[in-house]
Scaffold this active site. Structure first.
Site, mmCIF file in Angstrom:
data_model
loop_
_atom_site.group_PDB
_atom_site.id
_atom_site.type_symbol
_atom_site.label_atom_id
_atom_site.label_comp_id
_atom_site.label_asym_id
_atom_site.label_seq_id
_atom_site.Cartn_x
_atom_site.Cartn_y
_atom_site.Cartn_z
ATOM 1 N N GLY A 1 -5.995 -2.580 0.185
ATOM 2 C CA GLY A 1 -5.353 -1.288 -0.035
ATOM 3 C C GLY A 1 -4.073 -1.284 -0.845
ATOM 4 O O GLY A 1 -3.500 -0.219 -1.072
ATOM 5 N N ASP B 1 -6.413 -14.703 -19.162
ATOM 6 C CA ASP B 1 -7.164 -15.527 -18.221
ATOM 7 C C ASP B 1 -8.153 -16.430 -18.962
ATOM 8 O O ASP B 1 -8.720 -16.040 -19.984
ATOM 9 C CB ASP B 1 -7.915 -14.595 -17.265
ATOM 10 C CG ASP B 1 -8.676 -15.329 -16.190
ATOM 11 O OD1 ASP B 1 -8.019 -15.937 -15.327
ATOM 12 O OD2 ASP B 1 -9.917 -15.293 -16.217
ATOM 13 N N ASN C 1 0.850 -1.193 0.000
ATOM 14 C CA ASN C 1 0.000 0.000 0.000
ATOM 15 C C ASN C 1 0.882 1.238 0.000
ATOM 16 O O ASN C 1 1.375 1.669 1.048
ATOM 17 C CB ASN C 1 -0.922 -0.024 1.219
ATOM 18 C CG ASN C 1 -1.949 1.089 1.192
ATOM 19 O OD1 ASN C 1 -1.904 1.976 0.350
ATOM 20 N ND2 ASN C 1 -2.884 1.039 2.130
ATOM 21 N N ASN D 1 -5.957 6.340 -1.373
ATOM 22 C CA ASN D 1 -6.848 5.789 -2.394
ATOM 23 C C ASN D 1 -7.392 4.408 -2.012
ATOM 24 O O ASN D 1 -7.927 3.691 -2.868
ATOM 25 C CB ASN D 1 -6.141 5.725 -3.758
ATOM 26 C CG ASN D 1 -4.969 4.746 -3.790
ATOM 27 O OD1 ASN D 1 -4.815 3.903 -2.917
ATOM 28 N ND2 ASN D 1 -4.134 4.866 -4.810
ATOM 29 N N ASP D 2 -7.277 4.041 -0.743
ATOM 30 C CA ASP D 2 -7.711 2.709 -0.323
ATOM 31 C C ASP D 2 -9.190 2.460 -0.627
ATOM 32 O O ASP D 2 -9.583 1.342 -0.952
ATOM 33 C CB ASP D 2 -7.470 2.509 1.172
ATOM 34 C CG ASP D 2 -5.995 2.352 1.501
ATOM 35 O OD1 ASP D 2 -5.182 2.380 0.567
ATOM 36 O OD2 ASP D 2 -5.668 2.203 2.700
ATOM 37 N N ASP E 1 -1.656 -1.082 -3.964
ATOM 38 C CA ASP E 1 -1.894 -0.228 -5.126
ATOM 39 C C ASP E 1 -0.649 -0.104 -5.999
ATOM 40 O O ASP E 1 0.404 -0.687 -5.713
ATOM 41 C CB ASP E 1 -2.369 1.160 -4.674
ATOM 42 C CG ASP E 1 -1.468 1.801 -3.620
ATOM 43 O OD1 ASP E 1 -0.259 1.478 -3.584
ATOM 44 O OD2 ASP E 1 -1.972 2.623 -2.829
ATOM 45 N N GLU F 1 -3.981 -19.008 -20.175
ATOM 46 C CA GLU F 1 -4.292 -19.966 -19.124
ATOM 47 C C GLU F 1 -5.112 -21.100 -19.734
ATOM 48 O O GLU F 1 -6.286 -20.926 -20.071
ATOM 49 C CB GLU F 1 -5.083 -19.301 -17.995
ATOM 50 C CG GLU F 1 -5.393 -20.283 -16.862
ATOM 51 C CD GLU F 1 -6.361 -19.716 -15.837
ATOM 52 O OE1 GLU F 1 -6.270 -20.114 -14.665
ATOM 53 O OE2 GLU F 1 -7.222 -18.885 -16.222
#
Length: 617
Positions: free
Chosen positions: A156, A323, A131, A136-137, A158, A352
């Site tokens: 949190g 993905d 974090n 900006n959490d 980032d 994947e």
């Protein structure tokens, strides 16, 4: 007064019609192979307007759908210089305008170098890594707020935290970064993993801004490192802005409504599969909160293609990990992949393909002879070596070798390399964000960790590390995904243990880190590991021996001998058996300890250990 109210009502109605809420892609570039760009203009009744554009730009097509809030405008940018344009929307006597930019590309952007077997990829969950900006959490524009006390909540981490710790990742020996998706995921809970994206042109504000993502790419490149985006073509999140106002009914797969995938990817090539089973695998939703995108719809496919190219060009990306690749419409996804590699010929994409059979996995690699049986080519350069992962998850607990137990499982994995068009471009790994943690499976047994990391560092392919493994982090998959995606210690102010620094690590963490850093830093300059051939020998007494070597015609002959003893007891191996590769080499220097081994007669190796020997004359 009534006349005034009527005029005001008409004005408000027109203003509503004139409103453009979204333009995607928000801008484009000149001198692109993908020069015909389909722009989505979205707003209330936008399709009622006639559309023109300035500066002689050619509109090739205007496509409207059953939803009047969308219009798809295709422009031709071939041989058009970078400049600003103005689109005019006119409905009767009323009109409004929208600016649109065609930008200049970076020099030599088309031929950017991507990740390859010379790299070591470091996989992180950004929300759980560090974090760097507590401000900006949480975000007023997103539903889920930060709460570290909830295991599956937002914690949190980032982009600022990633940038802050790039030197740590570099010190580890990693050369490329793979964060799980960073685009906005506005689910009410479990949004931290990012796979339920709600806006694919916008970085999640809890991670930072689009500009900060550009900064991350720049900081990686300053360090000679690469930025790999985790891209999702199969589905979005149910909070995606289009979901409640679909451009077309068949933008997503509907049965009608929801039907879950049966997850049987074998139906994609099973000649005996029923049509309903095939449809349910490919068109069924991964989970109820992830609407399944319909890549057989040309509008959807074009949207996904342009979005992917936009991110590569905008953020100066070095590769994609895709993905759930094999859950997509296979014809559509092959077109998507080809479009990207046509635009960027050197761009690597790893998909994947979570299967447990090499023939089935190889079907999905570009130019597969197995796919060619039914005239299918995925165009996908790389797949993930899940069968090697499967073996790694069991083999180091198998002390007593037998016909099919012990190191023979690892040997047998490479026996089937003939199935792959390019085995050197497979992603090799002991764990990732969806699997059990290696150090949990093996109860933080350092010797077993050393053997596994030695293996993925020295075999063919591209090694991928999962954050925290290098300090002994564990986590129990049986307790849920959050337990294998714990916060990295030291990533948050007030953490009692800061494993990002030598002085902050425990003795145990330092032991793991020192080994990992030395191993993967050595690998950076070991060209024979990156591009050499492999010769391996059938394991005896649970000891697996293989060589990575260059051809004698190469400018610098180099041979590395790897010995992995999965037997609990010390073993003595006769070197005469390996004369084919040892040739005239007299000794081998172990790369991690600098200890020298005489190759004349025999080599002793401790139980549950590994040696990496650079052979010397």
């Amino acid at each position: 007064m009534k006349k005034y109210v009527l005029l005001l009502s008409l004005f408000i109605n027109f203003a509503s019609n004139a409103q453009i809420d979204r333009v995607e892609p928000p801008f484009w570039w000149s001198d692109m192979h993908l020069s015909e760009v389909q722009i989505i203009f979205y707003g209330k009744n936008i399709a009622q307007n006639q559309i023109t554009v300035s500066n002689g730009l050619v509109i090739k097509n205007i496509q409207k759908t059953e939803n009047p809030n969308y219009v798809f405008v295709t422009i031709d940018t071939k041989n058009v210089a970078a400049q600003d344009f103005v689109f005019t929307f006119k409905n009767g006597k009323k009109s409004f305008t929208q600016n649109y930019a065609l930008k200049s590309r970076r020099e030599n952007s088309k031929f950017r170098k991507s990740f390859d077997a010379s790299d070591v990829i470091y996989l992180i969950i950004p929300d759980r890594f560090a974090n760097g900006n507590p401000k900006n959490d949480s975000s007023k524009d997103t539903n889920e707020k930060a709460n570290r006390s909830i295991p599956g909540g937002r914690h949190g981490g980032d982009i600022a935290g990633i940038i802050k710790n790039l030197d740590y990742i570099k010190e580890l020996g990693a050369t490329a970064l793979w964060p799980t998706p960073l685009c906005e995921d506005n689910d009410e809970n479990h949004s931290y993993h990012g796979y339920g994206q709600s806006d694919v042109y916008k970085i999640d504000p809890r991670y930072g801004t689009n500009e900060e993502y550009l900064q991350l790419s720049s900081e990686l490149h300053k360090r000679g490192m690469k930025n790999i985006m985790d891209y999702v073509t199969n589905h979005w999140g149910w909070k995606h802005w289009m979901y409640n106002d679909l451009p077309t009914y068949d933008w997503i797969h509907q049965f009608p409504g929801y039907s879950q995938s049966n997850y049987r990817m074998t139906t994609q090539f099973d000649k005996n599969a029923s049509k309903i089973d095939t449809k349910n695998c490919m068109d069924g939703w991964f989970v109820p909160s992830m609407p399944d995108l319909n890549q057989s719809n040309p509008l959807v496919l074009n949207y996904l293609t342009q979005n992917a190219v936009w991110w590569i060009e905008y953020a100066d990306l070095d590769g994609f990990r895709v993905d759930t690749y094999s859950y997509n419409d296979k014809v559509g996804i092959s077109k998507w992949t080809k479009a990207i590699t046509d635009e960027y010929p050197n761009f690597n994409i790893v998909g994947e393909v979570w299967m447990h059979d090499q023939a089935q996995m190889s079907y999905w690699q570009k130019d597969s002879k197995i796919g060619a049986i039914e005239s299918f080519n995925s165009n996908l350069p790389s797949v993930m070596d899940f069968t090697l992962h499967d073996a790694i998850g069991n083999v180091f607990n198998e002390n007593n070798a037998s016909w099919d137990k012990g190191m023979i499982q690892v040997y047998d994995n490479f026996v089937n390399d003939f199935l792959y068009p390019n085995p050197n471009n497979l992603l090799v790994f002991a764990e990732n964000h969806d699997t059990g943690r290696f150090n949990e499976i093996y109860k933080n047994d350092f010797k077993k960790h050393q053997m596994a990391m030695t293996l993925i560092a020295t075999v063919r392919g591209i090694p991928q590390l999962y954050y925290g493994s290098e300090i002994g982090m564990n986590g129990d998959k049986g307790k849920g995904d959050a337990d294998i995606r714990k916060d990295f210690p030291g990533g948050w102010d007030g953490d009692s243990n800061n494993a990002f620094t030598k002085q902050g690590r425990t003795a145990e963490q330092q032991k793991f880190f020192d080994f990992s850093s030395k191993l993967f830093t050595w690998r950076k300059s070991a060209a024979v590991i990156h591009s050499g051939k492999t010769t391996h020998y059938i394991p005896e007494n649970n000891v697996y021996v293989y060589f990575r070597h260059n051809d004698p015609s190469d400018n610098e002959l180099q041979t590395v001998m790897v010995v992995i003893n999965n037997n609990p007891g010390k073993q003595t191996i006769k070197t005469s058996r390996f004369k084919e590769n040892i040739q005239n080499f007299k000794s081998g220097k172990e790369v991690l300890t600098d200890k020298s081994f005489d190759l004349k007669d025999e080599i002793e190796i401790e139980g549950k250990s590994a040696l990496i020997l650079e052979l010397k004359n």
